[in-house]
Design a protein around this motif. Sequence first.
Motif, PDB file in Angstrom:
ATOM      1  N   ALA A 219       0.641 -29.045   2.607  1.00 47.34           N
ATOM      2  CA  ALA A 219       0.014 -29.717   3.668  1.00 47.34           C
ATOM      3  C   ALA A 219      -0.761 -30.923   3.339  1.00 47.34           C
ATOM      4  CB  ALA A 219      -0.572 -28.456   4.816  1.00 47.34           C
ATOM      5  N   ALA A 220      -1.295 -30.913   2.217  1.00 45.80           N
ATOM      6  CA  ALA A 220      -2.520 -31.874   2.013  1.00 45.80           C
ATOM      7  C   ALA A 220      -1.896 -33.188   1.664  1.00 45.80           C
ATOM      8  CB  ALA A 220      -3.254 -31.418   0.772  1.00 45.80           C
ATOM      9  N   SER A 221      -0.687 -33.066   1.470  1.00 48.39           N
ATOM     10  CA  SER A 221      -0.137 -34.454   0.768  1.00 48.39           C
ATOM     11  C   SER A 221       0.181 -35.643   1.816  1.00 48.39           C
ATOM     12  CB  SER A 221       1.123 -34.627  -0.212  1.00 48.39           C
ATOM     13  OG  SER A 221       2.031 -33.976   0.722  1.00 48.39           O
ATOM     14  N   GLN A 222       0.663 -35.290   3.018  1.00 52.24           N
ATOM     15  CA  GLN A 222       1.131 -35.982   4.057  1.00 52.24           C
ATOM     16  C   GLN A 222       0.713 -35.585   5.343  1.00 52.24           C
ATOM     17  OE1 GLN A 222       5.430 -36.511   3.732  1.00 52.24           O
ATOM     18  NE2 GLN A 222       5.429 -37.947   2.157  1.00 52.24           N
ATOM     19  N   LEU A 223       0.469 -34.418   5.748  1.00 52.43           N
ATOM     20  CA  LEU A 223       0.354 -33.661   6.983  1.00 52.43           C
ATOM     21  C   LEU A 223      -1.317 -34.064   7.121  1.00 52.43           C
ATOM     22  CD1 LEU A 223       0.690 -32.249   9.615  1.00 52.43           C
ATOM     23  CD2 LEU A 223       0.361 -30.157   8.540  1.00 52.43           C
ATOM     24  N   PHE A 224      -1.974 -33.726   6.360  1.00 49.71           N
ATOM     25  CA  PHE A 224      -3.463 -33.758   6.522  1.00 49.71           C
ATOM     26  C   PHE A 224      -3.994 -35.245   6.728  1.00 49.71           C
ATOM     27  CE2 PHE A 224      -4.819 -29.464   4.514  1.00 49.71           C
ATOM     28  CZ  PHE A 224      -4.123 -28.875   5.468  1.00 49.71           C
ATOM     29  N   PRO A 225      -3.662 -36.231   5.828  1.00 49.81           N
ATOM     30  CA  PRO A 225      -4.032 -37.534   6.143  1.00 49.81           C
ATOM     31  C   PRO A 225      -3.660 -38.200   7.726  1.00 49.81           C
ATOM     32  CG  PRO A 225      -2.921 -37.484   4.091  1.00 49.81           C
ATOM     33  CD  PRO A 225      -2.668 -36.259   4.743  1.00 49.81           C
ATOM     34  N   LEU A 226      -2.313 -37.670   7.819  1.00 48.69           N
ATOM     35  CA  LEU A 226      -1.950 -38.093   9.450  1.00 48.69           C
ATOM     36  C   LEU A 226      -2.735 -37.342  10.472  1.00 48.69           C
ATOM     37  CD1 LEU A 226      -0.145 -39.801  11.001  1.00 48.69           C
ATOM     38  CD2 LEU A 226       1.600 -37.925  10.940  1.00 48.69           C
ATOM     39  N   ALA A 227      -3.040 -36.176  10.309  1.00 47.91           N
ATOM     40  CA  ALA A 227      -3.911 -35.420  11.297  1.00 47.91           C
ATOM     41  C   ALA A 227      -5.302 -36.071  11.200  1.00 47.91           C
ATOM     42  CB  ALA A 227      -4.004 -34.014  10.791  1.00 47.91           C
ATOM     43  N   LEU A 228      -5.906 -36.476  10.179  1.00 45.59           N
ATOM     44  CA  LEU A 228      -7.215 -37.110  10.153  1.00 45.59           C
ATOM     45  C   LEU A 228      -7.270 -38.336  11.160  1.00 45.59           C
ATOM     46  CD1 LEU A 228      -8.937 -36.677   6.477  1.00 45.59           C
ATOM     47  CD2 LEU A 228      -9.906 -36.310   8.786  1.00 45.59           C
ATOM     48  N   ALA A 229      -6.074 -39.196  10.638  1.00 45.56           N
ATOM     49  CA  ALA A 229      -6.045 -40.463  11.308  1.00 45.56           C
ATOM     50  C   ALA A 229      -5.696 -40.333  12.831  1.00 45.56           C
ATOM     51  CB  ALA A 229      -5.007 -41.335  10.740  1.00 45.56           C
ATOM     52  N   LEU A 230      -5.198 -39.284  13.324  1.00 44.66           N
ATOM     53  CA  LEU A 230      -4.996 -38.967  14.595  1.00 44.66           C
ATOM     54  C   LEU A 230      -6.158 -38.002  15.463  1.00 44.66           C
ATOM     55  CD1 LEU A 230      -1.185 -38.711  14.669  1.00 44.66           C
ATOM     56  CD2 LEU A 230      -2.324 -40.945  15.302  1.00 44.66           C
ATOM     57  N   GLN A 231      -7.093 -37.794  14.632  1.00 45.40           N
ATOM     58  CA  GLN A 231      -8.106 -36.891  15.028  1.00 45.40           C
ATOM     59  C   GLN A 231      -7.437 -35.446  15.736  1.00 45.40           C
ATOM     60  OE1 GLN A 231     -10.342 -39.786  17.628  1.00 45.40           O
ATOM     61  NE2 GLN A 231     -11.979 -39.353  16.146  1.00 45.40           N
ATOM     62  N   VAL A 232      -6.652 -34.944  14.945  1.00 42.60           N
ATOM     63  CA  VAL A 232      -5.980 -33.780  15.056  1.00 42.60           C
ATOM     64  C   VAL A 232      -6.590 -32.768  14.625  1.00 42.60           C
ATOM     65  CG1 VAL A 232      -3.874 -32.381  15.549  1.00 42.60           C
ATOM     66  CG2 VAL A 232      -3.925 -34.732  16.265  1.00 42.60           C
ATOM     67  N   GLY A 233      -6.991 -31.645  15.191  1.00 40.58           N
ATOM     68  CA  GLY A 233      -7.745 -30.580  14.311  1.00 40.58           C
ATOM     69  C   GLY A 233      -6.609 -29.777  13.477  1.00 40.58           C
ATOM     70  N   ILE A 234      -7.035 -29.394  12.186  1.00 36.63           N
ATOM     71  CA  ILE A 234      -6.270 -28.679  11.300  1.00 36.63           C
ATOM     72  C   ILE A 234      -6.997 -27.209  11.073  1.00 36.63           C
ATOM     73  CG2 ILE A 234      -5.678 -28.163   8.958  1.00 36.63           C
ATOM     74  CD1 ILE A 234      -3.940 -30.199  10.247  1.00 36.63           C
ATOM     75  N   ILE A 235      -6.009 -26.318  11.509  1.00 36.48           N
ATOM     76  CA  ILE A 235      -6.633 -24.761  11.300  1.00 36.48           C
ATOM     77  C   ILE A 235      -5.864 -24.335  10.120  1.00 36.48           C
ATOM     78  CG2 ILE A 235      -6.659 -22.381  12.292  1.00 36.48           C
ATOM     79  CD1 ILE A 235      -6.369 -23.949  15.199  1.00 36.48           C
ATOM     80  N   ALA A 236      -6.555 -23.896   9.056  1.00 38.55           N
ATOM     81  CA  ALA A 236      -6.150 -23.531   7.880  1.00 38.55           C
ATOM     82  C   ALA A 236      -6.035 -22.200   7.906  1.00 38.55           C
ATOM     83  CB  ALA A 236      -6.913 -24.044   6.563  1.00 38.55           C
ATOM     84  N   ARG A 237      -4.677 -21.524   7.734  1.00 38.16           N
ATOM     85  CA  ARG A 237      -4.579 -19.937   7.500  1.00 38.16           C
ATOM     86  C   ARG A 237      -4.050 -19.645   6.275  1.00 38.16           C
ATOM     87  NH1 ARG A 237       0.600 -21.123  10.328  1.00 38.16           N
ATOM     88  NH2 ARG A 237       2.513 -20.400   8.978  1.00 38.16           N
ATOM     89  N   GLU A 238      -4.173 -18.437   6.112  1.00 37.55           N
ATOM     90  CA  GLU A 238      -3.878 -17.756   4.807  1.00 37.55           C
ATOM     91  C   GLU A 238      -4.734 -18.358   3.698  1.00 37.55           C
ATOM     92  OE1 GLU A 238       0.459 -17.183   4.195  1.00 37.55           O
ATOM     93  OE2 GLU A 238       0.766 -16.914   6.504  1.00 37.55           O
TER      94      GLU A 238
END
Length: 361
Positions: A219-238
């Motif tokens: 998730a860190a390679s593409q999803l996380f940077p986009l979420a940061l840019a859009l200010q969408v919260g990430i809930i890290a499970r497991e």
Amino acid sequence: MNYRTLGRTGLRVSEIGFGGWAIGGAAFGNSYGPTDDAASRAAIQRALELGCTFFDAADVYGHGHSEELLGQALHDAAARDQVIIATKVGANFYHRDVDPALAPGLSRHLGRPLADFPADAVLPVVHGANFRPDYLRFACEQSLRRLRCEVIDLYQLHNPGLALIEQGEIWQALDDLKQAGKIRFYGVSIHQPVEGIAALVGGKADTIQVVYNLLDQAAASQLFPLALALQVGIIAREPLANGFLAGKYGPDTRFAPGDMRATWPADYVTARSRAAQTLAAEWVRPGQTLAQAAIRFALDHPAVSTVIPGAKTPGQVEQNLAAGGVWSAGFGGDAKGREGAKHEDAKREGAKGEGAKGRRG
């Protein structure tokens, strides 16, 4: 306890939350072994005492049992107004919207005709996924009742799949629930990062819940940077990789019936445990546990708003929540150099047999 903002929701949440999967129990085979309800309630109480304010469940965990325990514990502690409750919807375990083609097989599995069960009764088997608007309204009401609350702070679609996310129609039902005052915000819990990216591109999800740990950093390679840019919260499970990063399981571990890991191939269990041993030898400092180092790793990524390790006992809660104060490995989701190479070796070892893993989380 430290607190962070859950993306654009503006909700302040404890950086380490309480994952409610395990307390749902093992009655239906999709959890982490036997539980004791008194211990589960005590675990929730201990989390409250230590400053945990984010509690995550799903209606399918124990077929409502996780939500019931959480609702009861928060009610007994008069703590509802002090916490953020998140739950999930989509797995259909009710006597509702049953595919007629499945009915004969369900009846055989249940040992009596399906027609003997009252309408909307909870069944001991999940018979499909359901994200239809009428089902979401029904399931939301059931969750509200079990959680003993009037509104759910965060309502998450539970593994809807890429096609439904891309179609976009699914969000209207959640907007309707929000307009009706049943939920405050909504998001999606996913398996593959591409699903989260699709949800972000659609612009509707307030949060994304996704697996993120030392053994699975996709998730860190593409999803996380986009979420940061859009200010969408990430809930890290497991963050503990189904318990393997707790440091308790060896290559020869065999899990009890009812524990979903009991169905995993032996070579997969061996690979995961060996990967955990490698990480423990390289990254854990004196005074730390592997579990704390693993949780700390997930916390270190700037896209992550909260990490939700599971716990079944007060002692596990104490160990999990102590991770906020331990030494930071400084991984930030990007291990490099000599240490990074060793870390990548452990990831590859842990990924062997990944396809055998259970998929309901």
